[in-house]
Design a protein around this motif. Structure first.
Motif, PDB file in Angstrom:
ATOM      1  N   ASP B 773       0.834  -1.210   0.000  1.00 60.26           N
ATOM      2  CA  ASP B 773       0.000   0.000   0.000  1.00 60.26           C
ATOM      3  C   ASP B 773       0.859   1.247   0.000  1.00 60.26           C
ATOM      4  OD1 ASP B 773      -2.044  -1.772   0.156  1.00 60.26           O
ATOM      5  OD2 ASP B 773      -2.376  -1.517   2.323  1.00 60.26           O
ATOM      6  N   LEU B 774       1.932   1.172   0.771  1.00 63.31           N
ATOM      7  CA  LEU B 774       2.834   2.315   0.828  1.00 63.31           C
ATOM      8  C   LEU B 774       3.498   2.527  -0.526  1.00 63.31           C
ATOM      9  CD1 LEU B 774       4.540   4.509   2.171  1.00 63.31           C
ATOM     10  CD2 LEU B 774       6.000   2.721   3.134  1.00 63.31           C
ATOM     11  N   LEU B 775       3.947   1.424  -1.131  1.00 67.18           N
ATOM     12  CA  LEU B 775       4.635   1.535  -2.417  1.00 67.18           C
ATOM     13  C   LEU B 775       3.714   2.164  -3.470  1.00 67.18           C
ATOM     14  CD1 LEU B 775       7.460   0.621  -3.572  1.00 67.18           C
ATOM     15  CD2 LEU B 775       6.204  -1.215  -4.696  1.00 67.18           C
ATOM     16  N   ALA B 776       2.453   1.764  -3.423  1.00 73.82           N
ATOM     17  CA  ALA B 776       1.491   2.289  -4.396  1.00 73.82           C
ATOM     18  C   ALA B 776       1.363   3.800  -4.266  1.00 73.82           C
ATOM     19  CB  ALA B 776       0.135   1.624  -4.193  1.00 73.82           C
ATOM     20  N   LYS B 777       1.448   4.283  -3.036  1.00 72.74           N
ATOM     21  CA  LYS B 777       1.346   5.738  -2.838  1.00 72.74           C
ATOM     22  C   LYS B 777       2.631   6.457  -3.231  1.00 72.74           C
ATOM     23  CE  LYS B 777      -2.583   6.473  -0.159  1.00 72.74           C
ATOM     24  NZ  LYS B 777      -3.266   7.447   0.657  1.00 72.74           N
ATOM     25  N   LYS B 781       2.057   5.817 -10.444  1.00 75.18           N
ATOM     26  CA  LYS B 781       1.930   5.453 -11.859  1.00 75.18           C
ATOM     27  C   LYS B 781       2.292   3.988 -12.110  1.00 75.18           C
ATOM     28  CE  LYS B 781       3.164  10.065 -13.315  1.00 75.18           C
ATOM     29  NZ  LYS B 781       4.461  10.750 -13.500  1.00 75.18           N
ATOM     30  N   ILE B 782       2.819   3.316 -11.103  1.00 76.48           N
ATOM     31  CA  ILE B 782       3.267   1.938 -11.329  1.00 76.48           C
ATOM     32  C   ILE B 782       2.229   0.966 -10.803  1.00 76.48           C
ATOM     33  CG2 ILE B 782       5.022   0.229 -10.706  1.00 76.48           C
ATOM     34  CD1 ILE B 782       7.029   2.421 -10.597  1.00 76.48           C
ATOM     35  N   ASP B 783       2.039  -0.091 -11.568  1.00 76.24           N
ATOM     36  CA  ASP B 783       1.167  -1.169 -11.109  1.00 76.24           C
ATOM     37  C   ASP B 783       1.984  -2.045 -10.165  1.00 76.24           C
ATOM     38  OD1 ASP B 783      -0.455  -3.298 -10.643  1.00 76.24           O
ATOM     39  OD2 ASP B 783      -0.702  -3.869 -12.758  1.00 76.24           O
ATOM     40  N   VAL B 784       1.670  -1.981  -8.882  1.00 77.44           N
ATOM     41  CA  VAL B 784       2.470  -2.712  -7.896  1.00 77.44           C
ATOM     42  C   VAL B 784       1.771  -3.992  -7.445  1.00 77.44           C
ATOM     43  CG1 VAL B 784       3.620  -0.636  -7.067  1.00 77.44           C
ATOM     44  CG2 VAL B 784       1.505  -1.398  -5.958  1.00 77.44           C
ATOM     45  N   SER B 785       0.772  -4.411  -8.161  1.00 72.27           N
ATOM     46  CA  SER B 785       0.045  -5.632  -7.787  1.00 72.27           C
ATOM     47  C   SER B 785       0.978  -6.829  -7.816  1.00 72.27           C
ATOM     48  CB  SER B 785      -1.108  -5.855  -8.753  1.00 72.27           C
ATOM     49  OG  SER B 785      -0.568  -6.193 -10.032  1.00 72.27           O
ATOM     50  N   ASN B 786       0.555  -7.876  -7.117  1.00 73.90           N
ATOM     51  CA  ASN B 786       1.367  -9.091  -7.044  1.00 73.90           C
ATOM     52  C   ASN B 786       1.607  -9.673  -8.436  1.00 73.90           C
ATOM     53  OD1 ASN B 786       2.829 -10.889  -5.535  1.00 73.90           O
ATOM     54  ND2 ASN B 786       1.122 -12.343  -5.346  1.00 73.90           N
ATOM     55  N   ARG B 997       5.576 -13.802  -0.781  1.00 74.12           N
ATOM     56  CA  ARG B 997       4.939 -13.953  -2.091  1.00 74.12           C
ATOM     57  C   ARG B 997       3.513 -13.419  -2.114  1.00 74.12           C
ATOM     58  NH1 ARG B 997       8.349 -18.165  -1.373  1.00 74.12           N
ATOM     59  NH2 ARG B 997       9.824 -18.489  -3.071  1.00 74.12           N
ATOM     60  N   SER B 998       3.052 -12.910  -0.984  1.00 71.64           N
ATOM     61  CA  SER B 998       1.628 -12.554  -0.878  1.00 71.64           C
ATOM     62  C   SER B 998       1.286 -11.325  -1.725  1.00 71.64           C
ATOM     63  CB  SER B 998       1.276 -12.304   0.585  1.00 71.64           C
ATOM     64  OG  SER B 998       2.045 -11.226   1.071  1.00 71.64           O
TER      65      SER B 998
END
Ligand SMILES: [Zn+2]
Lengths: 86, 998
Positions: B773-777, B781-786, B997-998
């Motif tokens: 969540d932090l990375l997404a903020k 602009k980056i898709d940080v999904s698994n 890996r979550s």
């Protein structure tokens, strides 16, 4: 303190170099079939000759090149220094 | 007190500038230009200390580095220093000196009882007396020796002075500014060579200051001043006084000790007290001169006995009389120079010459001056306890082994001259094997082993004319080969007196029935009888005699005692001196302060401090530091009254529950580029690397050739031929050298380049369930999904305008990312992470929490990869490829590495779930077993598991694979603990590695 002539940089104080051991050892080739004894010779056994000897040195605080030094182990006289391919 | 022994005129001191100083608490006056010794002698002070072993009264003997007795405790500017040679220290206002090795005072010293017990202090008494019983050592012997060993008292205060090091290079280093040094330095400098001329004393000129000679119609002193002022004007010359070249090392590395501060009344703020010079010289010219040899006689250590040249130097340089009723005791013409100087100053000396009457310029001059001379005479014994009062002298028989008649005469001083010993210390240090020169009864340099020449008296040349000729020529010759020039200099005319031959007499025989103590080595209190005892007890090698008797082992390096000691051994052994040989000369020639050797490398300057770009943020946020090599890393961030344990628990827990951020800038980073980079990594790491796609990271383990794990870390493929390797903080430098070795020496055919980028990138690890969540903020602009950025994925991003590298890697075992930005933006990145992380309860965590997190996950680190473990031992065998070859693979096939009960990493939990297990504890089956209790393994890392809220440790345990579930004891004799533990898997938390890996 030795004065060592790096073949790439010239005369420098020993302080800039790290000693790298026997310069006459050749690593066995990759995937080479080799006996335990031969491998142990390569990994562990080193001659400690009195007199002329070829050593590896690393110009660690300089150009970071490894090179060879022909040196007298008793008087510390250096006869020549040269690039590994020479 | 008035200066009763100061001459009305003469000397090189500045009579317009009186200087007040203290000795043993009393005030005295001397002049600018005095040494402490000359100023005390001007005041008639002779009794200055007690001898080392027998506490006999001792006085001055020499006038420079030859002085064996005058070691004092000296205080200047509130800084107290022991063992200062009073003949070498210059007088300054406020100097305060005191005697050493005496209690309660130099005049009344209780230790002097040793003198009357001297039959209990024979040669080797340290070896004999204190051997038995063993229990006496700590209680009786050691305190006794410590007190008796006396000498000075080292200050317990921190040294406030500044010391410096300096490096210099030159064509010629000339050591000593006597005639040989001046001539050779001048010739070489005129011929264009870069010259350093070093003079130990404050004044240049050496013997030219005291010898009655002329050069080109100038006095020796005037000529030396002229040469020095010319040399100082030349841009290719460095002239240094107060500078002792004390060590001759390999490849003409010379080390010099310069006294820069102590002689200044007001030292400018940044002037160091002393300076150490490392000088690499193409050629070294040793013009170190010679030192007068004593003649040995009874009670020859009584205050008032001097070297004759020293007596002359005190008159000519300092305008001081060492006595008003002197005996000159000589075996050569030098003594006459001193006698003539006394006479010129209104004192009537008597000369005892061991030789028969003969014709020589000096003897005739003395006779013309009506100086009383007794030929074939010697001093037998000096009388007087604290000062010479009279002497028994005698006429020598023909063989000079006995006396024909004896008489007692009054005197207040005895000046001895036993001819000259070349100062060959530096030549010997250079590797030059010395040879014995019969005509001067001394060793001189033989063939050079390094680029050095000895000149003048140091080479056994004692006439001025020969010295100048040789020195001018050598200066020219040696410089010629360097400068390719040949500028000759006219060799000056000289005028000096011719010497007649000296006599080999060196020790007065004892008249029958007398056993006067005759000292060979004053500083270590070694008498003729001590050396005789050593020989009687079977010591033969001069090196053994030296150690047994301590002859020549004092700080004066036996400058006045070596040759007489050798002569004595030769006589007893019925050998000649060259057969006895000489002992080894070792640096330093004169004592050097520890402060000078240390220089500026002290305190925080002891080694560089590496700070990350976020250092000041950590500092402001109460980081408690830990040293990681040269790096400073936050160990934890202290909140309120927290201690280490509480803070690290809080920080680790916060990572497991929310998100934490850790400064990982210190990890080693190596940039690897080239078409063969993949192949190279495949050879360096134990696992497969050829198929790693661009944009992916992989964990790798590298071995040494002997199969032992060297380091581990992740390497990321940035682009087709570009990789980014990380190493542990500790191994960063070694890994780089290792990679360079294989690329340059073993596989030069590989087209790969490696370079350290550790300091180019700042790194922050964000770890914990909220890290995505932090990375997404941070990177909207980056898709940080698994799916888009899976475990071991890599992506480049834009952190509010700053280029960033994002690695999805984890050391904590949590969902985690590592962000790298260029170092200049490290603090910017960090503050953004902290700001934006606030809503996710972010906390910074230090190395202690980092350790806790990795230990309970069973991730290995330095304590497990300790240079003794192979991949199997630390459960990394899954990363060892069976298919390909790599560095160290062949070793893994060896028998010992494949034993069924091979050691393996395990986890440990104390049965009581409370007691922390000290790291380093040994694992044993039975805590009460008879010693030595068989050791099954050791505890490598310990933490408080924040996940399970009890202690947890990692251990390397014999047959660890089959020990799971067993109960053992972890014993630590150091901590005096014995804790019953249960062996379990090393993965205490998240066995399957789901979280990362979550
Ligand atoms: Zn280099």
């Amino acid at each position: 303190m030795l004065n060592i002539k790096c073949p790439y940089c010239g005369d420098r104080s020993q302080k800039e170099f790290a000693y790298g051991g026997d310069g006459t050892i050749t690593r066995p080739k990759l995937n080479q079939e080799i006996s335990d004894e031969e491998w142990d010779n390569f990994v562990y056994l080193r001659k400690s000759p009195r007199g002329k000897h070829i050593e590896l040195w690393h110009h660690i605080a300089g150009c970071r090149q490894w090179f060879k030094v022909e040196r007298d182990t008793t008087t510390h006289e250096i006869f020549r220094t040269f690039k590994p391919e020479e | 007190m008035s200066q009763n022994f100061r001459l009305n005129t003469g000397g090189l001191i500045n009579r317009d500038k009186p200087i007040e100083f203290k000795f043993n608490g009393k005030k005295y006056i001397g002049y600018e230009g005095d040494t402490l010794a000359s100023a005390l002698l001007a005041n008639g002070i002779h009794l200055i200390g007690r001898s080392f072993k027998y506490h006999r009264p001792r006085g001055f003997f020499g006038a420079g580095v030859d002085e064996p007795n005058a070691k004092m405790q000296v205080e200047i500017n509130g800084c107290s220093e022991p063992n200062i040679n009073a003949t070498e220290i210059e007088l300054v206002n406020g100097l305060s000196a005191s005697s050493q090795n005496c209690w309660p005072s130099v005049n009344f010293d209780i230790g002097a009882i040793n003198n009357f017990l001297n039959r209990f202090f024979p040669a080797g008494f340290y070896y004999k007396t204190f051997m038995w019983p063993k229990s006496f050592w700590y209680r009786v012997y050691e305190p006794f020796i410590r007190k008796a060993a006396g000498l000075g008292i080292a200050s317990l205060e921190k040294d406030k002075e500044r010391y410096e090091h300096k490096y210099e290079f030159c064509d010629l280093l000339v050591t000593g500014s006597g005639p040989a040094g001046l001539a050779s330095a001048y010739a070489a400098a005129k011929n264009g060579a870069k010259v350093i001329l070093a003079e130990d004393k404050p004044r240049y000129g050496g013997t030219l200051l005291t010898d009655d000679v002329t050069i080109d119609n100038l006095s020796g002193k005037d000529w030396s001043e002229k040469i020095i002022s010319e040399l100082k004007e030349m841009p290719n010359v460095i002239v240094k006084n107060r500078s002792q070249v004390f060590g001759y090392y390999d490849h003409n590395m010379m080390v010099m000790f310069e006294r820069t501060g102590d002689h200044l009344e007001k030292k400018p703020k940044y002037t160091p007290r002393q300076r150490l010079w490392y000088i690499r010289a193409k050629e070294v010219l040793l013009s170190t001169g010679s030192i007068e040899r004593p003649i040995v006689f009874g009670n020859n250590d009584t205050p008032g006995v001097f070297l004759s040249a020293a007596a002359k130097e005190y008159m000519k340089v300092y305008g001081v009389l060492i006595g008003k009723k002197p005996i000159i005791f000589t075996n050569n013409d030098s003594g006459y120079e001193t006698a003539i100087e006394f006479k010129k100053n209104g004192v009537n000396p008597i000369v005892l010459d061991t030789r028969e009457d003969q014709n020589s310029e000096l003897i005739n001059e003395a006779k013309d001056l009506d100086i009383k001379i007794k030929f074939s005479y010697a001093v037998i014994v000096a009388h007087g306890y604290k000062k010479v009062k009279s002497a028994t002298i005698g006429k020598l028989n023909k063989e000079k082994i006995d006396f024909e008649n004896t008489e007692q005469i009054d005197c207040d001083s005895i000046c001895v001259s036993g001819f000259w010993t070349p100062t060959v210390h530096l030549a010997s240090q250079s590797g030059n094997k010395l040879k014995f020169n019969d005509s001067i009864d001394a060793f001189v340099p033989d063939k050079s082993k390094q680029n050095e020449h000895s000149l003048g008296a140091a080479n056994g040349t004692f006439t001025l004319q020969d010295t100048l000729k040789n020195s001018f020529n050598t200066g020219l010759e040696v410089s010629k080969s360097i400068t390719k020039k040949e500028e000759k200099i006219q060799i000056p005319n000289t005028n000096e007196r011719k010497y007649s031959a000296h006599d080999k007499f060196w020790c007065s025989p004892l008249p029958k029935g007398k056993n006067y103590k005759r000292f060979v080595d004053f500083q270590n209190d070694v008498a003729v009888s001590d050396i005789e005892v050593a020989l009687r007890e079977g010591y033969r090698s001069i090196e053994h005699v030296k150690r047994y008797t301590t002859l020549g082992m004092a700080t004066d390096q036996g400058r006045t005692s070596n040759l007489n000691g050798l002569q004595l051994v030769a006589n007893v052994e019925k050998k000649i001196v060259p057969q006895v040989g000489h002992t080894t000369f070792r640096p330093p020639f004169t004592p050097v302060t520890i402060g000078t050797i240390v220089g500026r490398e002290i305190g925080k300057e002891y080694m560089p401090t590496r700070k990350t770009p976020m250092h000041h943020w950590h500092e402001k946020n109460n980081a408690v530091w830990v040293d990681a090599g040269a790096w400073k890393r936050p160990r934890y961030y202290k909140r309120g009254n927290e201690n280490l344990f509480e803070a690290s628990k809080r920080e680790a827990k916060n990572v497991r529950d929310h998100v934490g951020v850790c400064d990982v800038t210190t990890l080693g980073k190596i940039d690897i580029k080239g078409p063969d980079a993949a192949e190279f990594l495949n050879r360096v790491y134990t696992n497969a690397w050829l198929k790693l796609p661009v944009g992916k990271a992989r964990y790798g383990v590298m071995l040494r050739e002997d199969g032992i794990v060297m380091d581990d870390g992740t390497t990321t493929r940035i682009s087709e031929n570009h990789y980014h390797m990380t190493t542990t903080t500790a191994q960063a430098a070694n890994v780089l050298s290792h990679l360079e070795y294989y690329l340059q020496i073993v596989w030069p055919e590989l087209n790969v380049n490696v370079v350290s980028t550790t300091e180019q990138w700042a790194g922050a690890a964000i770890a914990g369930p909220k890290s995505r969540d932090l990375l997404a903020k941070l990177f909207p602009k980056i898709d940080v999904s698994n799916e888009a950025l899976p475990f071991m994925g890599y992506v480049e991003g834009d952190l509010f305008g700053v280029k960033a590298r994002i690695f999805r890697i984890s050391f904590s075992g949590e969902l985690a990312y590592e962000i790298n930005v260029e170092s200049d933006f490290g603090l910017f990145m960090w503050e953004k992470i902290i700001d934006i992380g606030e809503e996710f309860n972010i906390q910074p965590y230090g190395t202690e929490a980092l350790s806790t997190l990795r230990i309970e996950m069973g991730h290995v680190a330095g304590p497990e990869l300790d240079g003794r473990t192979i991949p199997y031992d630390v459960s990394l065998e899954g990363l060892v490829s069976k298919k390909k070859d790599f560095i160290g693979k062949r070793s893994l096939a060896k028998e010992a590495f494949n034993k069924a009960d091979r050691q393996k990493i395990v986890g440990l939990v104390p049965l009581d779930r409370k007691s922390s297990i000290p790291e380093g504890s040994h694992l044993v089956e039975n805590k009460n077993a008879k010693l030595p209790n068989p050791k099954l393994g050791h505890v490598s890392s310990s933490c408080w598991s924040v996940e399970n809220n009890n202690p947890f440790s990692l251990a390397i345990l014999k047959d660890g694979k089959n020990m799971i579930g067993k109960k053992l004891f972890a014993v630590s004799p150091l901590k005096n603990t014995s804790i019953e533990v249960e062996v379990m898997s090393s993965h205490y938390v998240d066995h399957e590695g789901k979280r990362v890996r979550s």
